[in-house]
Motif scaffolding. Sequence first.
Motif, PDB file in Angstrom:
ATOM      1  N   ASN A 195     -21.134  63.990   4.888  1.00  0.00           N
ATOM      2  CA  ASN A 195     -21.243  64.135   3.442  1.00  0.00           C
ATOM      3  C   ASN A 195     -20.335  65.305   3.076  1.00  0.00           C
ATOM      4  OD1 ASN A 195     -23.671  65.443   1.216  1.00  0.00           O
ATOM      5  ND2 ASN A 195     -22.553  63.577   0.868  1.00  0.00           N
ATOM      6  N   ASP A 204     -21.080  57.788  12.721  1.00  0.00           N
ATOM      7  CA  ASP A 204     -21.722  58.844  11.941  1.00  0.00           C
ATOM      8  C   ASP A 204     -21.038  58.909  10.588  1.00  0.00           C
ATOM      9  OD1 ASP A 204     -23.457  60.871  11.354  1.00  0.00           O
ATOM     10  OD2 ASP A 204     -22.449  62.418  12.543  1.00  0.00           O
ATOM     11  N   VAL A 205     -21.731  59.485   9.604  1.00  0.00           N
ATOM     12  CA  VAL A 205     -21.157  59.651   8.270  1.00  0.00           C
ATOM     13  C   VAL A 205     -21.326  61.100   7.842  1.00  0.00           C
ATOM     14  CG1 VAL A 205     -21.393  59.018   5.829  1.00  0.00           C
ATOM     15  CG2 VAL A 205     -21.479  57.239   7.582  1.00  0.00           C
ATOM     16  N   THR A 230     -24.689  55.327   6.221  1.00  0.00           N
ATOM     17  CA  THR A 230     -25.086  55.812   7.556  1.00  0.00           C
ATOM     18  C   THR A 230     -25.711  54.676   8.359  1.00  0.00           C
ATOM     19  OG1 THR A 230     -25.422  58.053   6.707  1.00  0.00           O
ATOM     20  CG2 THR A 230     -26.506  57.530   8.774  1.00  0.00           C
ATOM     21  N   SER A 270     -25.740  69.583   7.894  1.00  0.00           N
ATOM     22  CA  SER A 270     -24.636  68.788   7.368  1.00  0.00           C
ATOM     23  C   SER A 270     -23.449  69.739   7.457  1.00  0.00           C
ATOM     24  CB  SER A 270     -24.917  68.410   5.912  1.00  0.00           C
ATOM     25  OG  SER A 270     -23.710  68.067   5.269  1.00  0.00           O
ATOM     26  N   LYS A 293     -24.061  52.936  11.902  1.00  0.00           N
ATOM     27  CA  LYS A 293     -24.764  52.753  13.184  1.00  0.00           C
ATOM     28  C   LYS A 293     -24.738  51.285  13.607  1.00  0.00           C
ATOM     29  CE  LYS A 293     -27.488  56.907  12.782  1.00  0.00           C
ATOM     30  NZ  LYS A 293     -28.595  57.515  12.056  1.00  0.00           N
ATOM     31  N   ARG A 336     -17.007  55.391  11.699  1.00  0.00           N
ATOM     32  CA  ARG A 336     -17.310  56.737  11.202  1.00  0.00           C
ATOM     33  C   ARG A 336     -16.915  56.778   9.726  1.00  0.00           C
ATOM     34  NH1 ARG A 336     -13.986  60.755  14.533  1.00  0.00           N
ATOM     35  NH2 ARG A 336     -12.565  59.002  14.887  1.00  0.00           N
ATOM     36  N   HIS A 348     -31.858  58.228   6.366  1.00  0.00           N
ATOM     37  CA  HIS A 348     -30.549  58.716   6.833  1.00  0.00           C
ATOM     38  C   HIS A 348     -30.632  60.145   7.366  1.00  0.00           C
ATOM     39  CE1 HIS A 348     -31.079  60.033   2.737  1.00  0.00           C
ATOM     40  NE2 HIS A 348     -30.000  60.781   2.759  1.00  0.00           N
ATOM     41  N   THR A 364     -24.550  57.866   0.928  1.00  0.00           N
ATOM     42  CA  THR A 364     -24.721  58.384   2.292  1.00  0.00           C
ATOM     43  C   THR A 364     -25.781  57.617   3.080  1.00  0.00           C
ATOM     44  OG1 THR A 364     -24.166  60.571   1.414  1.00  0.00           O
ATOM     45  CG2 THR A 364     -25.012  60.505   3.645  1.00  0.00           C
ATOM     46  N   CYS A 424     -17.195  64.996  12.086  1.00  0.00           N
ATOM     47  CA  CYS A 424     -17.605  63.650  12.476  1.00  0.00           C
ATOM     48  C   CYS A 424     -16.653  63.208  13.590  1.00  0.00           C
ATOM     49  CB  CYS A 424     -17.466  62.763  11.242  1.00  0.00           C
ATOM     50  SG  CYS A 424     -18.435  61.293  11.310  1.00  0.00           S
TER      51      CYS A 424
END
Length: 391
Positions: free
Chosen positions: A228, A225-226, A140, A215, A144, A149, A328, A136, A219
Amino acid sequence: MSSMTTVQTAATGRKFPKFDLARLLGTVFEPTFGRRVCILIDLPDLAEAKGMAFLNNPERKVQRKAHEAFYQGLHGGVMEELALKGGEIFAYEKTGGSNLDLPDRCVDMEGNELSLEKDVYSKYDLVLCISTFSATAPLTAFAKQYGFRGATLHGLNDVILSTGLAVDYNDVSRDAEKLRASMTKADWVEIDFTVEGHEEMTVRLELNRQEAQKSHGLCQGDAPDVANLPAGEVYFVPTGAEGQFPLKYEDGTLGRLTVTGGRIIKAELIEGKQETIDEHNRKLQDDPMTGVLGELGFGTQVLPVSGADIQDEKVLGTCHLATGRDDHLGGHITPDQFKRRQNATHDDILFAPHKTPNFDIKQARMHRDGKTTVLIEHFQPAEYLRKALES
């Protein structure tokens, strides 16, 4: 959930819809039309990628699950349904630790050598990383940089597929926001631990009235964005911490950790192997950044235990601390601050009944707006959190 029913009982009795890849990706990544998607897996030996040889290795459980549930799902109609393109799998070499930087070298399933930056991050809109170790933090940063994504789904197994990934992420997002709003701008959180036959411990995490984060699995839009997944967590980046808390090591040894100035400074044996404690103390002295507390998180979902922390830390009534990098999460701890690169991990320390049966969270309290409020007692959400979810 009535105060009589535990989260664990409610999770066991909960009926989940059947896992549906199109629903999951369509909800998480709306819009999907015309977007290019790929899957990343990690392998200890990249030779296993050629001809998908890893499918014949029973030890590659996560990677085989990635092929079965995601690759075959995408190519079995989901790409048409969501108007996606691509669907390739790429493999990179296993990093050996949670959230360590990813290598650039990768291979496709014919065994051709490629570059993650040149051939994957810059060419795909949606990157699904289904790996042994969490990616993650590095992913991430790359999202960016390159504008894609993504989702990280490390430790994927059958329980996660049939429960934590089968839920409606619009609902998960709503619940996470209710709990986030009920905890945001807290001054501090204190957690009391009891360990059978030993004195109570308390750790206090300074939060400095920061905006709580969530979280929540969505997304959407095209902002890089990532997510989880499974998601369902409210978290903070502590600005300081003092006190003591217990840690159960991988070999079952139980230690008492002393925290000061936001950092674990020493471990002491409660029960188990003294060598395990000595090894931890050597690491803390050699590379003090490994002891910095970079996260405090609270689960928001009613889910069964999966045996993988990626899902189990999202269970309502549990909480977790994490040591190491937190860039992150909006924190300032980056890999270059560690003495050794292989120490620049982000490691979750989960407090949950199945994980730490020999100790209990007696109480977790939050101070906010001049009032102290109980959040958790004995791994169950207190009335304050239950009311927030019902609102």
